[in-house]
Design an enzyme around this catalytic site. Structure first.
Site, PDB file in Angstrom:
ATOM      1  CG  MET A  55     -11.397  -3.250   5.582  1.00 36.92           C
ATOM      2  SD  MET A  55      -9.904  -2.766   4.691  1.00 36.92           S
ATOM      3  CE  MET A  55      -8.885  -2.051   5.981  1.00 36.92           C
ATOM      4  CB  SER A 110      -0.903   0.017   1.230  1.00 38.41           C
ATOM      5  OG  SER A 110      -1.495   1.299   1.343  1.00 38.41           O
ATOM      6  CG  MET A 128     -11.339   2.642   2.425  1.00 40.94           C
ATOM      7  SD  MET A 128      -9.758   2.677   3.273  1.00 40.94           S
ATOM      8  CE  MET A 128      -8.670   2.838   1.860  1.00 40.94           C
ATOM      9  CG  ASP A 141      -5.196   2.091   1.018  1.00 41.32           C
ATOM     10  OD1 ASP A 141      -6.119   1.269   0.925  1.00 41.32           O
ATOM     11  OD2 ASP A 141      -4.065   1.802   1.448  1.00 41.32           O
ATOM     12  CG  HIS A 161      -3.871  -1.745  -1.510  1.00 38.64           C
ATOM     13  ND1 HIS A 161      -4.927  -2.600  -1.783  1.00 38.64           N
ATOM     14  CD2 HIS A 161      -4.285  -0.969  -0.489  1.00 38.64           C
ATOM     15  CE1 HIS A 161      -5.915  -2.351  -0.957  1.00 38.64           C
ATOM     16  NE2 HIS A 161      -5.572  -1.353  -0.152  1.00 38.64           N
ATOM     17  CG  HIS A 205      -9.255  -0.402  -0.282  1.00 38.78           C
ATOM     18  ND1 HIS A 205      -8.621  -0.583   0.930  1.00 38.78           N
ATOM     19  CD2 HIS A 205     -10.585  -0.497  -0.024  1.00 38.78           C
ATOM     20  CE1 HIS A 205      -9.531  -0.764   1.871  1.00 38.78           C
ATOM     21  NE2 HIS A 205     -10.726  -0.706   1.323  1.00 38.78           N
ATOM     22  CG  MET A 244      -8.620   6.724   2.857  1.00 40.92           C
ATOM     23  SD  MET A 244      -7.650   6.851   4.365  1.00 40.92           S
ATOM     24  CE  MET A 244      -6.827   5.262   4.342  1.00 40.92           C
ATOM     25  CG  ASP A 303      -6.004  -3.250   3.440  1.00 45.13           C
ATOM     26  OD1 ASP A 303      -4.948  -2.937   4.012  1.00 45.13           O
ATOM     27  OD2 ASP A 303      -6.668  -2.461   2.726  1.00 45.13           O
TER      28      ASP A 303
HETATM   29  C1  DX5 Z   1      -6.314   1.177   5.809  1.00 46.88           C
HETATM   30  C2  DX5 Z   1      -5.917   0.913   4.377  1.00 46.88           C
HETATM   31  C3  DX5 Z   1      -4.774  -0.007   4.275  1.00 46.88           C
HETATM   32  C4  DX5 Z   1      -3.502   0.542   4.886  1.00 46.88           C
HETATM   33  C5  DX5 Z   1      -2.744  -0.625   5.444  1.00 46.88           C
HETATM   34  O1  DX5 Z   1      -7.479   1.891   5.868  1.00 46.88           O
HETATM   35  O2  DX5 Z   1      -6.982   0.333   3.651  1.00 46.88           O
HETATM   36  O3  DX5 Z   1      -4.538  -0.455   2.957  1.00 46.88           O
HETATM   37  O4  DX5 Z   1      -2.689   1.217   3.969  1.00 46.88           O
HETATM   38  O5  DX5 Z   1      -1.697  -0.151   6.217  1.00 46.88           O
HETATM   39  P1  DX5 Z   1      -0.947  -1.082   7.250  1.00 46.88           P
HETATM   40  O6  DX5 Z   1      -0.381  -2.260   6.501  1.00 46.88           O
HETATM   41  O7  DX5 Z   1       0.100  -0.177   7.821  1.00 46.88           O
HETATM   42  O8  DX5 Z   1      -1.958  -1.520   8.279  1.00 46.88           O
HETATM   43 ZN    ZN Z   2      -6.457  -0.623   1.638  1.00 44.53          ZN
END
Ligand code: DX5
Ligand code: ZN
Length: 214
Positions: free
Chosen positions: A135, A6, A66, A33, A31, A64, A35, A173
């Site tokens: 998750m 990620s 969110m 992320d 990956h 991904h 948000m 994840d």
């Molecule tokens: C969290 C994200 C993850 C995050 C994981 O909301 O969806 O993908 O980057 O980070 P680590 O591996 O540090 O938990």
């Molecule tokens: Zn993620």
């Protein structure tokens, strides 16, 4: 094990170097992320960053989302080069319609479940999915502690996939490191996302290789 590092934990001031590192590694995917500060209590990055990553990498992009209303962004996600578009079950009122639209746009369709959402909520759609992401932390931040109840969810999801003749992969994840990653692999997952564990490692390429052979 398909490893999807990620970039949330990357150094955005030198993102090109961190992507080069991932390119050199045995990572299966990258990956991304996204948000929105509404679905999760944090804001990360959007399409201009994903496009920049796509231009620099040889790896398929695992995006991904969110965010609320992910169905409104399917063509934009596709146009910025995503191979996998991943939406949250909790963010989609008409999940079947959204999954069909993602596939019609030429991407693999993945659905994510928050820690409190049972795998059984996917019974009537799992056969249509390319991947389910469990998750193992509450989404929104990197560097959180792995929720151990996820191991049982992986086993229950594997059963659900088999019973419904689905080809969906299982991805996990949040809080994945070599220790939790081993237990995730033993429980039956096909892919792990890892952010802080990879980027904090003294040798990230080596760390990704160690996760890949779990
Ligand atoms: C969290 C994200 C993850 C995050 C994981 O909301 O969806 O993908 O980057 O980070 P680590 O591996 O540090 O938990
Ligand atoms: Zn993620």
């Amino acid at each position: 094990m398909i490893v999807s590092p990620s970039i949330l934990s990357a150094d955005f001031g030198r993102l090109d170097q961190d992507i080069e590192m991932i390119n050199r590694s045995q990572a299966g995917w990258i990956h991304c992320d996204v948000m929105d500060g509404v679905f999760v209590p944090n804001i990360s990055f959007g399409f201009p960053v994903i496009e920049a990553v796509a231009r620099r990498t040889s790896k398929p992009l695992d995006v991904h989302l969110m965010i609320v209303n992910p169905q409104n962004y399917i063509s934009q996600v596709r146009d910025c080069g995503a191979a996998i578009m991943n939406v949250h079950q909790e963010a989609c009122v008409h999940l079947h319609r959204t999954v069909e639209a993602i596939k019609a746009a030429g991407m693999k369709a993945a659905v994510t479940l928050n820690p409190a959402t049972p795998v059984e909520t996917l019974t009537d759609i799992v056969a249509d999915l390319d991947m389910v992401l469990l998750m193992s932390v509450n989404p929104g931040f990197g560097g959180q502690k792995f929720i151990t109840r996820t191991y049982d969810k992986i086993r229950r999801l594997r059963k659900l996939i088999d019973e419904n003749g689905s080809h969906a992969l299982i991805q996990v994840d949040g809080g994945v490191n070599l220790e939790t990653g081993l237990a995730v692999a033993q429980a039956g997952a096909d892919s792990v996302v890892a952010g802080s564990a990879v980027f904090k490692a003294s040798d990230p390429v080596d760390y990704i290789e160690k996760l890949a052979v779990l």
